[in-house]
Motif scaffolding. Structure first.
Motif, PDB file in Angstrom:
ATOM      1  N   ILE A 110       0.919  -1.016   0.056  1.00  0.00           N
ATOM      2  CA  ILE A 110      -0.101  -0.115  -0.127  1.00  0.00           C
ATOM      3  C   ILE A 110       0.729   1.220  -0.037  1.00  0.00           C
ATOM      4  N   SER A 111       0.391   2.384  -0.332  1.00  0.00           N
ATOM      5  CA  SER A 111       1.209   3.671  -0.394  1.00  0.00           C
ATOM      6  C   SER A 111       0.157   4.913  -0.263  1.00  0.00           C
ATOM      7  N   GLN A 112       0.671   5.773   0.410  1.00  0.00           N
ATOM      8  CA  GLN A 112       0.052   7.193   0.463  1.00  0.00           C
ATOM      9  C   GLN A 112       0.359   7.831  -0.790  1.00  0.00           C
ATOM     10  N   GLY A 113      -0.699   8.544  -1.247  1.00  0.00           N
ATOM     11  CA  GLY A 113      -0.445   9.285  -2.592  1.00  0.00           C
ATOM     12  C   GLY A 113      -1.394  10.657  -2.688  1.00  0.00           C
ATOM     13  N   VAL A 114      -0.906  11.260  -3.640  1.00  0.00           N
ATOM     14  CA  VAL A 114      -1.348  12.777  -3.907  1.00  0.00           C
ATOM     15  C   VAL A 114      -1.439  12.860  -5.482  1.00  0.00           C
ATOM     16  N   LEU A 115      -2.604  13.520  -6.078  1.00  0.00           N
ATOM     17  CA  LEU A 115      -2.553  13.675  -7.632  1.00  0.00           C
ATOM     18  C   LEU A 115      -2.549  15.022  -7.755  1.00  0.00           C
ATOM     19  N   TYR A 116      -1.453  15.493  -8.550  1.00  0.00           N
ATOM     20  CA  TYR A 116      -1.379  16.984  -8.942  1.00  0.00           C
ATOM     21  C   TYR A 116      -2.172  17.169 -10.300  1.00  0.00           C
ATOM     22  N   THR A 117      -3.138  18.406 -10.360  1.00  0.00           N
ATOM     23  CA  THR A 117      -3.691  18.497 -11.480  1.00  0.00           C
ATOM     24  C   THR A 117      -3.177  19.870 -12.070  1.00  0.00           C
ATOM     25  N   ASP A 118      -2.008  20.301 -11.835  1.00  0.00           N
ATOM     26  CA  ASP A 118      -1.308  21.356 -12.680  1.00  0.00           C
ATOM     27  C   ASP A 118      -1.240  21.163 -14.000  1.00  0.00           C
ATOM     28  N   ASN A 119      -0.345  21.890 -14.536  1.00  0.00           N
ATOM     29  CA  ASN A 119      -0.120  21.721 -16.064  1.00  0.00           C
ATOM     30  C   ASN A 119       0.900  20.616 -16.474  1.00  0.00           C
ATOM     31  N   SER A 120       1.334  19.922 -15.454  1.00  0.00           N
ATOM     32  CA  SER A 120       2.024  18.662 -15.685  1.00  0.00           C
ATOM     33  C   SER A 120       1.471  17.439 -14.721  1.00  0.00           C
ATOM     34  N   PRO A 121       0.294  17.163 -14.969  1.00  0.00           N
ATOM     35  CA  PRO A 121      -0.457  16.211 -14.072  1.00  0.00           C
ATOM     36  C   PRO A 121       0.329  15.000 -13.762  1.00  0.00           C
ATOM     37  N   HIS A 122       0.491  14.678 -12.550  1.00  0.00           N
ATOM     38  CA  HIS A 122       1.265  13.458 -12.159  1.00  0.00           C
ATOM     39  C   HIS A 122       0.556  12.989 -10.973  1.00  0.00           C
ATOM     40  N   THR A 123       0.909  11.829 -10.573  1.00  0.00           N
ATOM     41  CA  THR A 123       0.551  11.198  -9.323  1.00  0.00           C
ATOM     42  C   THR A 123       1.821  10.813  -8.453  1.00  0.00           C
ATOM     43  N   GLU A 124       1.838  11.310  -7.096  1.00  0.00           N
ATOM     44  CA  GLU A 124       2.868  10.769  -6.514  1.00  0.00           C
ATOM     45  C   GLU A 124       2.497   9.941  -5.227  1.00  0.00           C
ATOM     46  N   ARG A 125       3.188   8.742  -5.138  1.00  0.00           N
ATOM     47  CA  ARG A 125       2.905   7.826  -4.189  1.00  0.00           C
ATOM     48  C   ARG A 125       4.342   7.267  -3.255  1.00  0.00           C
TER      49      ARG A 125
END
Length: 165
Positions: A59-74
């Motif tokens: 499992i992991s903690q994560g966040v989704l960025y919706t800026d001009n370079s959308p990406h997910t950090e886990r």
């Protein structure tokens, strides 16, 4: 619309590292998959034969960025544990040295993996800290963990085919 999202199976990666590393093999390290800190605590209980092990959390903690370079950090977590004689601080320090050396060797291999991952727009954070777990937490078991922040491209383009009228 094809979605070019990529992912990296860190659990599988660290299982392969544990199985192929000569230092880990010589010290009889085992690998297991766990779910967070609670799963790691269960693994310590399960290894009644008191063997050293590497445990990667599925499992992991994560966040989704919706800026001009959308990406997910886990954030992925890997635990390393090595048994030692109970209440023997010298033995604990020797066990911690083994954990530190295995971590160092894992990081030397991770540098190569990092380059390969970047070809697929998967980025690992450059700062990976080994956190040693307090000596009183697990009696007779030296333990530490490290966490990897993994960033992956995420396609956030609106696709009408994904929605009902």
């Amino acid at each position: 619309m094809e979605t070019p999202n990529f992912n990296w199976d860190s659990t599988d990666f660290f299982e392969k590292l544990t199985l192929s590393n000569k230092f880990a093999h010589a010290l009889n390290f085992r690998f297991c998959r766990v779910s967070g800190l609670e799963g790691f605590q269960d693994a310590i209980s399960d290894f009644k034969s008191r063997v050293p092990f590497v445990a990667a959390s599925d499992i992991s903690q994560g966040v989704l960025y919706t800026d001009n370079s959308p990406h997910t950090e886990r954030v992925k977590t890997v635990f390393i544990a090595f048994p030692h004689a109970i209440n023997d601080m010298k033995a604990r320090e020797v066990a911690m040295d083994k954990i530190r050396e295995l971590f160092r060797q894992f990081m030397s291999r991770l540098i190569l993996e990092k380059t390969l991952l970047e070809e697929h727009c998967i980025y690992l954070d450059d700062r990976i800290a080994l956190t040693e777990i307090d000596r009183y937490t697990f009696s007779g078991m030296a333990a530490a963990y490290f966490q990897l922040k993994v960033s992956t491209y995420t396609d956030l383009r609106f696709n009408p085919d994904e929605w009902q009228e």
